[in-house]
Write an enzyme that holds these catalytic residues in place. Structure first.
Site, short mmCIF file in Angstrom:
data_model
loop_
_atom_site.label_atom_id
_atom_site.label_comp_id
_atom_site.label_asym_id
_atom_site.label_seq_id
_atom_site.Cartn_x
_atom_site.Cartn_y
_atom_site.Cartn_z
N ASP A 24 12.25 -7.79 1.67
CA ASP A 24 13.27 -8.78 2.01
C ASP A 24 13.43 -9.77 0.85
OD1 ASP A 24 15.09 -10.30 3.59
OD2 ASP A 24 13.99 -9.73 5.40
N LYS A 46 -6.96 1.19 2.43
CA LYS A 46 -5.59 0.76 2.70
C LYS A 46 -5.39 0.58 4.20
CE LYS A 46 -1.91 3.57 2.43
NZ LYS A 46 -1.16 3.20 3.64
N THR A 47 -4.77 -0.53 4.56
CA THR A 47 -4.53 -0.81 5.98
C THR A 47 -3.03 -0.92 6.27
OG1 THR A 47 -4.71 -3.17 5.47
CG2 THR A 47 -6.68 -2.08 6.33
N THR A 90 11.75 -15.05 2.40
CA THR A 90 11.24 -14.46 3.64
C THR A 90 9.89 -13.79 3.41
OG1 THR A 90 13.47 -14.14 4.47
CG2 THR A 90 11.75 -12.79 5.49
N ASP A 132 -5.42 4.39 8.82
CA ASP A 132 -4.30 4.20 9.76
C ASP A 132 -4.74 4.46 11.20
OD1 ASP A 132 -2.83 3.77 7.46
OD2 ASP A 132 -2.03 5.79 7.39
N SER A 145 -6.69 5.74 3.59
CA SER A 145 -5.62 5.08 4.35
C SER A 145 -6.11 5.01 5.80
CB SER A 145 -4.34 5.90 4.24
OG SER A 145 -3.28 5.23 4.85
N LYS A 187 4.48 -3.06 2.67
CA LYS A 187 5.82 -2.65 2.18
C LYS A 187 6.86 -3.72 2.48
CE LYS A 187 5.20 2.36 2.22
NZ LYS A 187 4.00 2.52 3.08
N GLN A 197 5.26 15.01 3.04
CA GLN A 197 5.00 16.19 2.21
C GLN A 197 3.68 15.98 1.48
OE1 GLN A 197 9.25 17.48 0.57
NE2 GLN A 197 8.81 15.34 0.08
O1 6AU Z 1 -2.30 10.86 4.52
P1 6AU Z 1 -1.34 10.45 5.62
O2 6AU Z 1 -0.06 11.26 5.61
O3 6AU Z 1 -1.96 10.40 6.97
O4 6AU Z 1 -0.96 8.92 5.33
C1 6AU Z 1 -0.31 8.51 4.18
C2 6AU Z 1 -0.29 7.00 4.09
C3 6AU Z 1 0.44 6.30 5.22
C4 6AU Z 1 1.80 5.98 4.64
O5 6AU Z 1 2.31 4.77 5.16
C5 6AU Z 1 1.51 5.84 3.15
O6 6AU Z 1 0.37 6.62 2.88
N1 6AU Z 1 2.60 6.28 2.25
C6 6AU Z 1 3.10 5.41 1.25
C7 6AU Z 1 2.44 4.20 0.82
C8 6AU Z 1 1.05 4.15 0.58
O7 6AU Z 1 3.06 3.24 0.48
C9 6AU Z 1 4.22 5.77 0.52
C10 6AU Z 1 4.74 7.07 0.61
O8 6AU Z 1 5.63 7.46 -0.12
N2 6AU Z 1 4.15 7.92 1.52
C11 6AU Z 1 3.10 7.56 2.32
O9 6AU Z 1 2.63 8.41 3.09
O10 6AU Z 1 -0.26 5.10 5.51
#
Ligand code: 6AU
Length: 259
Positions: free
Chosen positions: A97, A61-62, A101, A39, A37, A94, A211
């Site tokens: 809508d 994932k972006t 849209t 981020d 991810s 995510k 969590q």
């Molecule tokens: O490992 P982290 O906590 O730094 O990042 C988790 C990544 C973030 C959240 O937007 C995403 O996973 N995420 C999602 C997704 C992928 O849809 C759903 C969710 O229930 N929890 C979650 O953390 O980019």
């Protein structure tokens, strides 16, 4: 008691969706069920880490809407890296809508997500119209989507009947839906891939309700298919070594299920 699961290569033979087949073949070939991810907020930082750990992951994932200097050049370079390292690009938009849209949000605006993302996430809170809207845009481009069926955060409302409805919507739209974001195994259908965020080895949560579980809990105990890891890798002193560690933990847990 261990439950026997299919190997990635065996599962491919039971799958019909081209994206599911492609993903499983990458997982099989590269021996990884890890999704990074990415981020981060600068394009350069994202491209740099992705080039370094691209060999360890099956997907990147972006969240393009957090990138301060977003440009089409950035996503073109990301696509080039996905070809160089053989991973799929997964924009975690995510959507949430009405169909009309989300179609515009998916294909238009400044991001033009449908032009470069193999897979996108969508909430199912609007009902199945959101998926049908995305599908009209994505199907002809050979794209797919993943439904947020369960969430990793404290007090999530995505549970019980809501998650069951997500599974039903997935089954009704299998030409476009290739899986779920989830915290448990929701269906035995081999076409639908279970992707689990909230995975980390060193801490159990953050200050805002995230969590965490371990890679082996996700893959071996909960029987999900892919671990999604952000900060566990990104904030490590040595992100490359840490990506290798998550790759190994996730793949080892999968191999334990096979034996
Ligand atoms: O490992 P982290 O906590 O730094 O990042 C988790 C990544 C973030 C959240 O937007 C995403 O996973 N995420 C999602 C997704 C992928 O849809 C759903 C969710 O229930 N929890 C979650 O953390 O980019």
């Amino acid at each position: 008691l261990k439950t026997q699961v299919m190997s990635y290569s065996e599962r491919i033979t039971h799958c019909s969706h081209p994206l599911t087949r492609k993903l499983l073949s990458i997982m099989d070939k590269k021996k990884t069920n890890l999704c990074l991810s990415a981020d981060l907020t600068s394009s350069q930082a994202i491209l740099s880490i992705v080039d370094k750990v691209g060999g360890n992951v099956c997907m990147v994932k972006t969240h393009v809407d957090i990138v301060e200097d977003f440009s089409q050049d950035f996503v073109q370079k990301l696509v080039q890296l996905s070809e160089k390292h053989d991973f799929m690009i997964f924009e975690d938009r995510k959507f949430g809508d009405i169909g009309h849209t989300v179609q515009q949000q998916y294909k238009g605006g400044m991001y033009k997500i449908a032009d470069w993302a193999d897979i996108v996430t969508t909430h199912v809170v609007p009902g199945s119209g959101v998926v049908r809207g995305l599908k009209e845009v994505g199907l002809s481009r050979q794209r797919g989507c993943v439904l947020v069926a369960e969430m990793s955060s404290t007090g999530t409302l995505a549970k019980g009947d809501y998650s069951k409805a997500a599974v039903r919507i997935a089954h009704e739209n299998k030409d476009f839906v290739i899986g779920f974001i989830c915290q448990s195994n929701l269906t035995k259908d081999p076409d639908l891939i279970h992707m689990t965020p909230g995975v980390r080895l060193d801490v159990s949560g953050d200050a805002l309700g995230q969590q965490y579980i371990s890679p082996s809990s996700a893959i071996r105990d909960l029987h999900t298919d892919i671990i999604i890891v952000g900060r566990g890798i990104l904030t490590a002193d040595n992100p490359v070594a840490m990506a290798e560690q998550y790759q190994e933990s996730g793949y080892h847990a999968y191999q334990e299920l096979l034996t």
